[in-house]
Design a protein around this motif. Structure first.
Motif, PDB file in Angstrom:
ATOM      1  N   LEU A 363       0.829  -1.202   0.000  1.00  0.00           N
ATOM      2  CA  LEU A 363       0.000   0.000   0.000  1.00  0.00           C
ATOM      3  C   LEU A 363       0.868   1.257   0.000  1.00  0.00           C
ATOM      4  O   LEU A 363       0.545   2.248  -0.676  1.00  0.00           O
ATOM      5  CB  LEU A 363      -0.938  -0.009   1.214  1.00  0.00           C
ATOM      6  N   ARG A 364       1.965   1.219   0.731  1.00  0.00           N
ATOM      7  CA  ARG A 364       2.873   2.366   0.749  1.00  0.00           C
ATOM      8  C   ARG A 364       3.472   2.605  -0.639  1.00  0.00           C
ATOM      9  O   ARG A 364       3.578   3.761  -1.083  1.00  0.00           O
ATOM     10  CB  ARG A 364       3.988   2.126   1.766  1.00  0.00           C
ATOM     11  N   THR A 365       3.839   1.533  -1.321  1.00  0.00           N
ATOM     12  CA  THR A 365       4.379   1.671  -2.679  1.00  0.00           C
ATOM     13  C   THR A 365       3.355   2.292  -3.616  1.00  0.00           C
ATOM     14  O   THR A 365       3.682   3.146  -4.448  1.00  0.00           O
ATOM     15  CB  THR A 365       4.821   0.302  -3.216  1.00  0.00           C
ATOM     16  N   LYS A 366       2.104   1.875  -3.474  1.00  0.00           N
ATOM     17  CA  LYS A 366       1.040   2.440  -4.299  1.00  0.00           C
ATOM     18  C   LYS A 366       0.881   3.932  -4.031  1.00  0.00           C
ATOM     19  O   LYS A 366       0.717   4.735  -4.965  1.00  0.00           O
ATOM     20  CB  LYS A 366      -0.284   1.723  -4.015  1.00  0.00           C
ATOM     21  N   CYS A 367       0.922   4.313  -2.754  1.00  0.00           N
ATOM     22  CA  CYS A 367       0.768   5.724  -2.393  1.00  0.00           C
ATOM     23  C   CYS A 367       1.928   6.561  -2.933  1.00  0.00           C
ATOM     24  O   CYS A 367       1.721   7.674  -3.434  1.00  0.00           O
ATOM     25  CB  CYS A 367       0.677   5.864  -0.875  1.00  0.00           C
ATOM     26  N   GLU A 368       3.138   6.020  -2.837  1.00  0.00           N
ATOM     27  CA  GLU A 368       4.299   6.751  -3.349  1.00  0.00           C
ATOM     28  C   GLU A 368       4.224   6.899  -4.865  1.00  0.00           C
ATOM     29  O   GLU A 368       4.601   7.939  -5.420  1.00  0.00           O
ATOM     30  CB  GLU A 368       5.584   6.029  -2.939  1.00  0.00           C
ATOM     31  N   SER A 369       3.729   5.857  -5.536  1.00  0.00           N
ATOM     32  CA  SER A 369       3.577   5.922  -6.987  1.00  0.00           C
ATOM     33  C   SER A 369       2.528   6.972  -7.372  1.00  0.00           C
ATOM     34  O   SER A 369       2.739   7.755  -8.319  1.00  0.00           O
ATOM     35  CB  SER A 369       3.173   4.552  -7.535  1.00  0.00           C
ATOM     36  N   LEU A 370       1.417   6.989  -6.644  1.00  0.00           N
ATOM     37  CA  LEU A 370       0.375   7.984  -6.921  1.00  0.00           C
ATOM     38  C   LEU A 370       0.883   9.396  -6.648  1.00  0.00           C
ATOM     39  O   LEU A 370       0.611  10.326  -7.418  1.00  0.00           O
ATOM     40  CB  LEU A 370      -0.852   7.691  -6.062  1.00  0.00           C
ATOM     41  N   LYS A 371       1.644   9.546  -5.574  1.00  0.00           N
ATOM     42  CA  LYS A 371       2.197  10.854  -5.238  1.00  0.00           C
ATOM     43  C   LYS A 371       3.135  11.346  -6.339  1.00  0.00           C
ATOM     44  O   LYS A 371       3.116  12.536  -6.724  1.00  0.00           O
ATOM     45  CB  LYS A 371       2.942  10.763  -3.905  1.00  0.00           C
ATOM     46  N   ALA A 372       3.945  10.447  -6.878  1.00  0.00           N
ATOM     47  CA  ALA A 372       4.856  10.819  -7.967  1.00  0.00           C
ATOM     48  C   ALA A 372       4.076  11.191  -9.225  1.00  0.00           C
ATOM     49  O   ALA A 372       4.428  12.153  -9.928  1.00  0.00           O
ATOM     50  CB  ALA A 372       5.817   9.669  -8.256  1.00  0.00           C
ATOM     51  N   ASP A 373       3.010  10.446  -9.515  1.00  0.00           N
ATOM     52  CA  ASP A 373       2.188  10.756 -10.688  1.00  0.00           C
ATOM     53  C   ASP A 373       1.523  12.118 -10.556  1.00  0.00           C
ATOM     54  O   ASP A 373       1.428  12.877 -11.530  1.00  0.00           O
ATOM     55  CB  ASP A 373       1.125   9.677 -10.888  1.00  0.00           C
ATOM     56  N   LEU A 374       1.053  12.434  -9.354  1.00  0.00           N
ATOM     57  CA  LEU A 374       0.430  13.741  -9.128  1.00  0.00           C
ATOM     58  C   LEU A 374       1.452  14.870  -9.293  1.00  0.00           C
ATOM     59  O   LEU A 374       1.133  15.938  -9.833  1.00  0.00           O
ATOM     60  CB  LEU A 374      -0.193  13.786  -7.728  1.00  0.00           C
ATOM     61  N   ALA A 375       2.675  14.625  -8.834  1.00  0.00           N
ATOM     62  CA  ALA A 375       3.731  15.626  -8.991  1.00  0.00           C
ATOM     63  C   ALA A 375       4.044  15.851 -10.475  1.00  0.00           C
ATOM     64  O   ALA A 375       4.212  16.990 -10.925  1.00  0.00           O
ATOM     65  CB  ALA A 375       4.979  15.197  -8.237  1.00  0.00           C
ATOM     66  N   ASP A 376       4.094  14.755 -11.254  1.00  0.00           N
ATOM     67  CA  ASP A 376       4.332  14.878 -12.696  1.00  0.00           C
ATOM     68  C   ASP A 376       3.198  15.624 -13.380  1.00  0.00           C
ATOM     69  O   ASP A 376       3.419  16.445 -14.284  1.00  0.00           O
ATOM     70  CB  ASP A 376       4.500  13.489 -13.319  1.00  0.00           C
ATOM     71  N   LEU A 377       1.959  15.325 -12.940  1.00  0.00           N
ATOM     72  CA  LEU A 377       0.805  15.992 -13.527  1.00  0.00           C
ATOM     73  C   LEU A 377       0.837  17.485 -13.240  1.00  0.00           C
ATOM     74  O   LEU A 377       0.495  18.316 -14.106  1.00  0.00           O
ATOM     75  CB  LEU A 377      -0.470  15.365 -12.957  1.00  0.00           C
ATOM     76  N   LYS A 378       1.264  17.828 -12.035  1.00  0.00           N
ATOM     77  CA  LYS A 378       1.355  19.240 -11.667  1.00  0.00           C
ATOM     78  C   LYS A 378       2.416  19.932 -12.499  1.00  0.00           C
ATOM     79  O   LYS A 378       2.240  21.081 -12.953  1.00  0.00           O
ATOM     80  CB  LYS A 378       1.670  19.361 -10.170  1.00  0.00           C
ATOM     81  N   MET A 379       3.547  19.264 -12.733  1.00  0.00           N
ATOM     82  CA  MET A 379       4.616  19.857 -13.527  1.00  0.00           C
ATOM     83  C   MET A 379       4.172  20.081 -14.962  1.00  0.00           C
ATOM     84  O   MET A 379       4.461  21.101 -15.582  1.00  0.00           O
ATOM     85  CB  MET A 379       5.847  18.945 -13.494  1.00  0.00           C
ATOM     86  N   LYS A 380       3.426  19.110 -15.508  1.00  0.00           N
ATOM     87  CA  LYS A 380       2.946  19.243 -16.883  1.00  0.00           C
ATOM     88  C   LYS A 380       1.913  20.361 -16.977  1.00  0.00           C
ATOM     89  O   LYS A 380       1.824  21.050 -18.000  1.00  0.00           O
ATOM     90  CB  LYS A 380       2.347  17.924 -17.353  1.00  0.00           C
ATOM     91  N   GLY A 381       1.131  20.547 -15.904  1.00  0.00           N
ATOM     92  CA  GLY A 381       0.096  21.574 -15.911  1.00  0.00           C
ATOM     93  C   GLY A 381       0.684  22.980 -15.894  1.00  0.00           C
ATOM     94  O   GLY A 381       0.076  23.923 -16.411  1.00  0.00           O
ATOM     95  N   THR A 382       1.868  23.119 -15.270  1.00  0.00           N
ATOM     96  CA  THR A 382       2.501  24.440 -15.214  1.00  0.00           C
ATOM     97  C   THR A 382       3.324  24.707 -16.463  1.00  0.00           C
ATOM     98  O   THR A 382       3.702  25.822 -16.735  1.00  0.00           O
ATOM     99  CB  THR A 382       3.420  24.504 -13.984  1.00  0.00           C
TER     100      THR A 382
END
Length: 382
Positions: A363-382
């Protein structure tokens, strides 16, 4: 202008946690749009507050069977652990069966399916670290040849013959014939490559339960099958699931609202499984206390709750008018919404408590993966 924030009282908080169990209905079952959040109240998640409220209590801890409570979690998180235990922790199972000869009455496909469901155990370090994932070929591609670090070879060769030492009038096939029954223990592990370094002696790969009955034979019938086992996960096929059961239930609550005495107490005790309700004697101090309900009942038996966790919430006591008369209810049943009693039964490759820790890592690995994806999405949005 900032809106005033309501601070709920402890009574309200406890009421929200309680699911009411009535004779024919269940109350307070609806949730909120966002778990644990209520209008006009500040429920911002705080790691310190969560750590103060969250608890893990073990009730049973055996290698293949564990029972523990997770207290202070939302149902979505508890259910995530359950689903990971069932479907995402790897284990070893038979994937391919090469039938050289099968003259038993069981069809090849049925026998192969039964063999695939046999759970195996062995050196846990070898199973977890040495054995790697087998990469299956894509559709249309040829099967990739297995190696010692991703494939386990098993063999089943057995023939039923007459027992020459059996009595002439013997009717028991186990005495009359040799190998009349084929068991999981008849499956032999054939190490190759470096597997002998990790799986030998007591650490050899073998069926968890050697007494699983696979087939019944009669003289002249033969089974000769070679099997290849690989690591997999339960989401791919149930045979790879490392647990026999992984379930949870909410903690039952039993509140005695009015004294239950004498024969009513004996009857009340019988409404519950053994160990839930006990009988105690009304003391002189209790009988002398005004408003206790025990006045004049010194020495009589009273019903008390010993261990509500053992209750199955059958609601049997609510069927009897002496306990559930409208306006004069003597008992209130319920369940605690954030107290999950887990039961985890391993099939042998993992210890039950280790599987729970492994589910946390997943579950921790899943959360870290989701957190990284959200960070990438934020970078692409800016």
């Amino acid at each position: 202008m900032a809106r005033n924030t309501i601070i709920p009282s402890q009574v309200v908080i406890e009421q929200r946690k309680r699911v009411g169990i009535q004779l024919e209905t269940v109350t307070n079952v609806s949730g909120t749009d966002f778990p644990g959040n209520y209008p006009d109240e500040d429920h911002a998640w705080d790691v310190i507050k969560f750590a103060e409220n969250f608890k893990v209590e073990f009730h049973t801890l055996a290698p293949w069977d564990a029972s523990f409570s997770l207290i202070g979690l939302d149902a979505s998180v508890a259910n995530a652990f359950r689903r990971i235990l069932i479907a995402e922790i790897p284990s070893l199972a038979i994937e391919w069966c090469f039938v050289n000869n099968n003259t038993s009455i069981i069809q090849d496909e049925v026998l192969a399916a039964r063999l695939g469901l046999v759970p195996f155990t062995g050196n846990r370090v070898g199973l977890l670290d040495f054995l790697k994932w087998y990469k299956k070929p894509a559709e249309g591609e040829e099967k990739v040849e297995g190696t010692d670090y991703n494939t386990v070879v098993l063999d089943l060769q057995i023939e039923c013959t007459h027992n020459k030492d059996a009595a002439r009038n013997e009717r028991d096939p186990l005495k009359k014939y040799n190998n009349a029954h084929v068991y999981a223990r008849d499956i032999k592990f054939i190490p190759f490559g470096r597997q002998a370094e990790h799986f030998s002696g007591e650490n050899a790969i073998r069926p968890t339960n050697p007494d699983i009955l696979l087939a019944k034979l009669r003289p002249g019938q033969v089974i000769d099958i070679q099997m290849h086992a690989i690591k997999g996960v339960g989401s791919d096929h149930a045979k790879f699931s490392p647990v026999a059961t992984a379930s949870y239930r909410l903690l039952p609550t039993i509140d005695i609202l009015r004294p239950i005495l004498g024969q009513d107490a004996v009857k009340f005790k019988k409404c519950f499984p053994a160990g839930v309700i006990g009988l105690e004697t009304v003391t002189k101090k209790e009988a002398a206390q005004k408003g206790s309900g025990y006045e004049g009942h010194e020495g009589e038996k009273k019903a008390v709750v010993f261990d509500a966790m053992k209750d199955t919430v059958s609601r049997e006591c609510l069927r009897h008018e002496e306990f559930n008369k409208k306006g004069e209810e003597k008992v209130k049943l319920g369940r605690v919404r954030d107290h999950f009693i887990f039961s985890v039964e391993s099939v042998g490759q993992w210890n039950s408590d280790e599987m729970f820790l492994e589910s946390i890592r997943h579950l921790r690995t899943k959360c870290e993966s989701l957190k990284a994806d959200l960070a990438d999405l934020k970078m692409k949005g800016t």
